[in-house]
Design an enzyme around this catalytic site. Structure first.
Site, mmCIF file in Angstrom:
data_model
loop_
_atom_site.group_PDB
_atom_site.id
_atom_site.type_symbol
_atom_site.label_atom_id
_atom_site.label_comp_id
_atom_site.label_asym_id
_atom_site.label_seq_id
_atom_site.Cartn_x
_atom_site.Cartn_y
_atom_site.Cartn_z
ATOM 1 N N CYS A 65 0.678 -1.273 -0.265
ATOM 2 C CA CYS A 65 -0.105 0.221 -0.030
ATOM 3 C C CYS A 65 0.961 1.232 0.047
ATOM 4 C CB CYS A 65 -0.998 0.073 1.133
ATOM 5 S SG CYS A 65 -0.365 0.082 2.839
ATOM 6 N N THR A 67 2.113 3.335 2.416
ATOM 7 C CA THR A 67 3.059 3.007 3.548
ATOM 8 C C THR A 67 3.648 1.571 3.739
ATOM 9 O OG1 THR A 67 1.366 3.141 5.304
ATOM 10 C CG2 THR A 67 2.543 5.148 4.545
HETATM 11 C C1 RB5 Z 1 -4.037 5.218 0.846
HETATM 12 O O1 RB5 Z 1 -3.989 6.775 0.691
HETATM 13 C C2 RB5 Z 1 -3.122 4.952 1.911
HETATM 14 O O2 RB5 Z 1 -3.667 5.498 3.199
HETATM 15 C C3 RB5 Z 1 -2.796 3.474 1.941
HETATM 16 O O3 RB5 Z 1 -2.455 3.359 0.807
HETATM 17 C C4 RB5 Z 1 -1.992 3.184 2.992
HETATM 18 O O4 RB5 Z 1 -0.566 3.952 2.910
HETATM 19 C C5 RB5 Z 1 -2.374 2.887 4.401
HETATM 20 O O5 RB5 Z 1 -1.710 2.542 5.282
#
Ligand code: RB5
Length: 149
Positions: A65, A67
């Site tokens: 994702c 992060t």
């Molecule tokens: C999406 O914007 C982001 O919040 C998701 O990909 C992730 O980083 C969440 O932990």
């Protein structure tokens, strides 16, 4: 070795890079989505991959994702899953050797694709060392059992 891979929209571009690498290495994998950069919710893809790994349909999972944090938190709610968010190769091999991690989580907005591919390679090449580490993993499983209904 069979790998289940998944991402949300924020991890989609890095997932494509990782899949390219897995293809080059002739490794078997299945993509559980998402399939575009349209906004979606990372727990949906964490659940799909985590269930496949927990049910032993796949040996390992890779989840990406923005992060790597949300998708790893979600995956770790599935019993039997040990998802490790790694941003360096030391953590990648230690997560296999000490924690017997069965899912690698990556953050597209944090880790460049060159390093991410090295992390994937390191994670998939390392082996669990057992011994005292197994005792600790057994204790994690006990925590899981204590809170499962
Ligand atoms: C999406 O914007 C982001 O919040 C998701 O990909 C992730 O980083 C969440 O932990």
């Amino acid at each position: 070795m069979k790998i289940a891979i998944g991402s949300d929209h924020a991890g989609f571009p890095l997932k494509k890079e990782v899949m390219k690498y897995l293809r080059e290495k002739d490794m078997k994998f299945e993509d559980f989505g998402t399939f575009s950069e349209d906004s979606c919710d990372y727990p949906d893809y964490a659940l799909k991959v985590a269930e496949e790994v927990s049910n032993k349909n796949y040996d390992f999972g890779i989840l990406i994702c923005g992060t790597g944090i949300g998708i790893s938190i979600a995956a770790n709610k599935v019993p039997g899953v040990r998802a490790a968010l790694c941003g360096d190769t030391f953590s990648a091999h230690a997560s296999r050797e000490h924690n017997n991690a069965n899912i690698l989580a990556l953050g597209q907005r944090v880790t460049g694709s060159g390093l991410a591919v090295d992390i994937v390679d390191t994670f998939l090449s390392a082996e669990f060392q057992g011994g005292r580490h197994q005792r600790r993993i057994d204790k994690i499983t006990e925590i899981e059992k204590k809170y499962s209904k």
